[in-house]
Enzyme design. Structure first.
Site, PDB file in Angstrom:
ATOM      1  N   THR A  24      27.595  23.970 -50.459  1.00 49.97           N
ATOM      2  CA  THR A  24      27.421  22.996 -51.537  1.00 49.97           C
ATOM      3  C   THR A  24      28.637  23.053 -52.460  1.00 49.97           C
ATOM      4  OG1 THR A  24      26.231  24.486 -53.057  1.00 49.97           O
ATOM      5  CG2 THR A  24      24.924  23.321 -51.409  1.00 49.97           C
ATOM      6  N   GLY A  25      29.005  21.894 -52.976  1.00 48.39           N
ATOM      7  CA  GLY A  25      30.199  21.836 -53.828  1.00 48.39           C
ATOM      8  C   GLY A  25      31.458  22.143 -53.047  1.00 48.39           C
ATOM      9  N   ALA A  26      31.551  21.601 -51.826  1.00 48.14           N
ATOM     10  CA  ALA A  26      32.632  21.982 -50.917  1.00 48.14           C
ATOM     11  C   ALA A  26      33.934  21.246 -51.174  1.00 48.14           C
ATOM     12  CB  ALA A  26      32.196  21.724 -49.465  1.00 48.14           C
ATOM     13  N   ASN A  27      33.947  20.276 -52.076  1.00 48.57           N
ATOM     14  CA  ASN A  27      35.145  19.460 -52.241  1.00 48.57           C
ATOM     15  C   ASN A  27      36.160  20.044 -53.211  1.00 48.57           C
ATOM     16  OD1 ASN A  27      32.833  18.332 -54.021  1.00 48.57           O
ATOM     17  ND2 ASN A  27      34.689  17.685 -55.107  1.00 48.57           N
ATOM     18  N   SER A  28      35.804  21.135 -53.920  1.00 44.57           N
ATOM     19  CA  SER A  28      36.755  21.694 -54.879  1.00 44.57           C
ATOM     20  C   SER A  28      36.486  23.176 -55.086  1.00 44.57           C
ATOM     21  CB  SER A  28      36.677  20.963 -56.228  1.00 44.57           C
ATOM     22  OG  SER A  28      35.416  21.189 -56.841  1.00 44.57           O
ATOM     23  N   GLY A  29      37.475  23.853 -55.680  1.00 45.63           N
ATOM     24  CA  GLY A  29      37.296  25.227 -56.128  1.00 45.63           C
ATOM     25  C   GLY A  29      36.896  26.200 -55.041  1.00 45.63           C
ATOM     26  N   TYR A 183      23.914  28.762 -69.523  1.00 40.64           N
ATOM     27  CA  TYR A 183      24.639  29.106 -68.296  1.00 40.64           C
ATOM     28  C   TYR A 183      24.260  30.499 -67.811  1.00 40.64           C
ATOM     29  CZ  TYR A 183      28.538  30.055 -65.114  1.00 40.64           C
ATOM     30  OH  TYR A 183      29.289  30.382 -64.008  1.00 40.64           O
TER      31      TYR A 183
END
Length: 323
Positions: A24-29, A183
């Site tokens: 998940t969230g594979a497009n950055s960082g 957070y």
């Protein structure tokens, strides 16, 4: 508790041919760097991204930058963790297309942003970082259980979890809101979830390992979003300065997640982070998380609250003897 593995890098990762991985969230960082590493090792990586357009751009970038080194394959799929309908749709589409799932990396997240709510009315940080991944893992659990061999769920936390608690009386910070406290709560929830999932997997004698990890201090776009959303130039420049002086690269920050996802000595129930200066940087090692993260009563209560909030239940019995 600390077990250092020396200068462990992606060179030590086992080959992952014929393995299916969801990030998940594979497009950055961190998610982008983990995706690159998995693909280099031969895995088929499903890049679960909120924006398909940014996911496809990241996929093209990996293919271009890693020309000749990527042996695996990449697939982009839409997943908005701030919308439980999107989470369910992603899982349904995944099951329709894939029989196996070897590694689920619950990586995506938001950090220290102004208060807002998900599509389902959850405080955004708790909703995305914890509840979205709780629901996603539950929806994909049957695939993990039915895949041959030992499969893994890796949940990305943060060292900030050590400052967190679970405020069951005001779980979504409707009465008062501090962006860092929210957070920290969400990141503690990640560790509590990872450990409680392992207890329930143990109780069901399931061949799935649940592992928590944290990246230390890694330079990613995550730190910028809070200051940008708050329109705080001072905070934005402070974050940039801290990243330049203290942070390790996103590539190095992804190593604990990659270790948790692939290392042979992972059994489940561990917490992996960088073993260097103040656990902010350095090679990955198995560490001890905060004392509160091992509180089984708190974890069980969080689990029940999460089931009620998401409507997702796990067909697993909790072990009475698991540590």
């Amino acid at each position: 508790m600390s077990r250092n593995r020396g200068e462990w890098t992606t060179a030590e990762m086992p080959e992952m041919d014929d393995r299916v991985v969801v990030v998940t969230g594979a497009n950055s960082g961190l998610g982008y760097e983990a995706t690159r590493a998995f693909a280099r090792k031969g895995a088929h990586v499903v890049m679960a991204c909120r924006s398909e357009e940014r996911g496809e751009e990241a996929k093209r970038r990996i293919r271009t930058e890693d020309d000749g080194r990527v042996r695996g394959s990449l697939e982009v799929a839409e997943l908005d963790l701030a919308d439980l309908d999107s989470v369910r749709a992603f899982a349904d589409e995944f099951r329709a297309a894939h029989d196996d799932l070897h590694v689920l990396c619950n990586n995506a997240g938001v950090m220290a942003i102004p208060r807002s709510e998900t599509a389902d009315g959850f405080e955004m940080q708790f909703g995305v970082n914890h509840l979205g991944h709780f629901a996603l893992t539950g929806h994909l659990l049957d695939v993990l259980l039915n895949t041959d061999g030992r499969t893994r769920v890796v949940t990305q936390s943060s060292g900030v979890h050590e400052r967190g608690d679970i405020d069951f009386a005001d779980l979504h910070h409707e009465e008062s809101y501090d962006e860092w406290a929210a957070y920290a709560q969400s990141k503690l929830a990640n560790v509590l979830f990872a450990y409680e999932l392992q207890r329930r997997l143990d109780g069901a004698d399931a061949e799935v390992a649940s592992v928590a990890c944290h990246p230390g201090y890694a330079a990613t776009n995550l730190q910028r979003r809070g200051p940008e959303m708050s329109d705080s130039t001072v905070r934005l420049w402070a974050m940039k300065a801290a990243n330049a002086l203290l942070a390790q690269s996103a590539e190095d920050g992804a190593l604990p997640m990659l270790y948790a996802a692939s290392a042979h000595d992972i059994e489940g129930g561990e917490y992996v982070g960088p073993g260097g200066l103040l656990n902010m940087r350095g090679p990955p090692e198995i560490q001890r998380s905060s004392e509160i993260s091992y509180d089984r009563n708190r974890a069980d209560r969080l689990w029940r609250v999460s089931e009620e909030a998401t409507g997702v239940t796990y067909d697993l019995e909790r072990s009475a003897t698991a540590d």
